[in-house]
Design a protein around this motif. Structure first.
Motif, PDB file in Angstrom:
ATOM      1  N   GLN A 170      -1.579  -0.584  -3.990  1.00  0.00           N
ATOM      2  CA  GLN A 170      -2.643   0.409  -4.180  1.00  0.00           C
ATOM      3  C   GLN A 170      -1.867   1.878  -3.896  1.00  0.00           C
ATOM      4  O   GLN A 170      -0.861   1.844  -3.179  1.00  0.00           O
ATOM      5  CB  GLN A 170      -3.601   0.209  -2.966  1.00  0.00           C
ATOM      6  CG  GLN A 170      -4.605  -1.084  -3.150  1.00  0.00           C
ATOM      7  CD  GLN A 170      -5.218  -1.306  -1.840  1.00  0.00           C
ATOM      8  OE1 GLN A 170      -4.618  -1.993  -0.848  1.00  0.00           O
ATOM      9  NE2 GLN A 170      -6.382  -0.819  -1.515  1.00  0.00           N
TER      10      GLN A 170
ATOM     11  N   GLU B 286      -4.339  -5.123  -7.898  1.00  0.00           N
ATOM     12  CA  GLU B 286      -4.254  -5.111  -6.499  1.00  0.00           C
ATOM     13  C   GLU B 286      -2.820  -5.605  -5.890  1.00  0.00           C
ATOM     14  O   GLU B 286      -2.891  -5.998  -4.922  1.00  0.00           O
ATOM     15  CB  GLU B 286      -5.522  -5.549  -5.832  1.00  0.00           C
ATOM     16  CG  GLU B 286      -6.901  -4.634  -6.147  1.00  0.00           C
ATOM     17  CD  GLU B 286      -7.872  -5.276  -5.738  1.00  0.00           C
ATOM     18  OE1 GLU B 286      -7.941  -5.512  -4.489  1.00  0.00           O
ATOM     19  OE2 GLU B 286      -9.007  -4.866  -6.207  1.00  0.00           O
TER      20      GLU B 286
ATOM     21  N   TRP C 147       0.911  -1.479  -0.114  1.00  0.00           N
ATOM     22  CA  TRP C 147      -0.059   0.053  -0.257  1.00  0.00           C
ATOM     23  C   TRP C 147       0.896   1.404   0.084  1.00  0.00           C
ATOM     24  O   TRP C 147       1.578   1.470   0.756  1.00  0.00           O
ATOM     25  CB  TRP C 147      -0.954  -0.035   1.375  1.00  0.00           C
ATOM     26  CG  TRP C 147      -1.806   1.138   1.397  1.00  0.00           C
ATOM     27  CD1 TRP C 147      -3.065   0.978   0.754  1.00  0.00           C
ATOM     28  CD2 TRP C 147      -1.643   2.150   2.056  1.00  0.00           C
ATOM     29  NE1 TRP C 147      -3.839   2.275   1.112  1.00  0.00           N
ATOM     30  CE2 TRP C 147      -2.845   3.136   1.979  1.00  0.00           C
ATOM     31  CE3 TRP C 147      -0.561   2.866   2.777  1.00  0.00           C
ATOM     32  CZ2 TRP C 147      -2.877   4.268   2.509  1.00  0.00           C
ATOM     33  CZ3 TRP C 147      -0.703   4.164   3.100  1.00  0.00           C
ATOM     34  CH2 TRP C 147      -2.079   5.000   3.071  1.00  0.00           C
TER      35      TRP C 147
ATOM     36  N   GLN D 132      -1.778  -2.085 -10.343  1.00  0.00           N
ATOM     37  CA  GLN D 132      -2.585  -1.579  -9.438  1.00  0.00           C
ATOM     38  C   GLN D 132      -4.019  -2.147  -9.774  1.00  0.00           C
ATOM     39  O   GLN D 132      -4.986  -2.799  -8.763  1.00  0.00           O
ATOM     40  CB  GLN D 132      -2.761  -0.089  -9.837  1.00  0.00           C
ATOM     41  CG  GLN D 132      -1.835   0.831  -8.981  1.00  0.00           C
ATOM     42  CD  GLN D 132      -2.362   2.421  -9.161  1.00  0.00           C
ATOM     43  OE1 GLN D 132      -3.196   2.840  -8.353  1.00  0.00           O
ATOM     44  NE2 GLN D 132      -1.769   3.182 -10.098  1.00  0.00           N
TER      45      GLN D 132
END
Ligand code: 4H6
Length: 248
Positions: free
Chosen positions: A31, A28, A2, A25
């Motif tokens: 992020q 996933e 993240w 992205q």
């Protein structure tokens, strides 16, 4: 992984919607979430900058809007996040640093604008300062994206299998060997014969020799700090000898 980004220009991070970071992205693997200090600024004018104490040219980023934006990012981060300030004064970012940072779960990048950030922010929010190189940028955003891109490539699943095996072969600390594709001849320049005959042992040997040669010519610093085995010493000697012959 993240990535949080504290920035006055969140739209710049749309650049990470292209290519490998874009695919990462979508899948996933990473992020990217932005926080704008402007949204945390007080007063009708929502000022995020002010004149430097002591005088001098330009403006300085105010501590409070930045601090509130970082705190908001921390609350959203999945687990404890390391805060990273992009700055010309930071430690030099390199592949080894990317490998270390790629093991973190969450990273928050703080991008400065104007002449820089009120120094008390660094006292209040412990973090690491990183620089992508010895030059001045108009803001930390491009530096943050350089780091995000390099880190993303090290997260398992983000590269296709061909790129990931190639990446491993390049982490030998040398420059890349030259690459060629069709046509076999172009503008009087032929692809080296050894690459055409399918002898993979000979090809590996040629590529290692070319990597050593390029590194010696263009980045001798890469060779000085590096252990060299007997084959590598032989191949580099061959490269230099062949170069000598060509120039005669
Ligand atoms: C912090 C402090 C990173 C951030 C000052 C950032 C280069 C790098 C910045 C500044 C950056 C790097 C604001 C000082 C513009 C100069 C943003 N520049 N600057 N090498 N700039 O990683 O004026």
């Amino acid at each position: 992984m993240w990535f949080g980004s504290v920035t006055l220009f969140p739209e710049m991070f749309n650049a990470l919607q292209s290519g490998i970071p874009g695919r990462a992205q979508a899948a996933e693997h990473i992020q990217v979430q932005c926080w704008n200090p402007r949204d945390f600024a007080k007063g009708a004018r929502r000022n995020v900058d002010d004149r430097p104490y002591g005088g001098g040219p330009g403006m300085v980023m105010m501590v409070e809007p930045l601090l509130l934006a970082i705190q908001a990012a921390k609350k959203t981060a999945p687990g404890p996040a390391k805060v990273i300030y992009l700055s010309p004064q930071g430690q030099k970012f390199d592949q080894a640093a990317a490998e270390r940072l790629a093991t973190e779960k969450s990273l928050i990048f703080v991008s400065g604008r104007y002449e820089g950030i009120d120094d008390r922010l660094l006292t209040l929010e412990a973090g690491e300062q990183w620089s992508v190189g010895d030059y001045i940028l108009s803001g930390g955003e491009l530096a943050a994206m350089v780091m995000m891109d390099a880190i993303t490539r090290l997260i398992p699943g983000t590269l296709g299998s061909s790129a990931s095996s190639r990446q491993e072969s390049l982490s030998n600390g040398l420059l890349e060997y030259p690459q060629y594709t069709r046509p076999e001849n172009f503008a009087g320049l032929a692809v080296p014969d050894v690459l055409l005959n399918g002898d993979h042992q000979a090809i590996d040997r040629w590529r290692l020799k070319a990597s050593l040669g390029r590194s010696w010519l263009q980045r001798p610093d890469l060779l000085t700090g590096r252990e060299q085995n007997t084959l590598e010493a032989l191949l580099l000697a061959e490269f230099l000898q062949e170069r000598e012959q060509k120039s005669e």
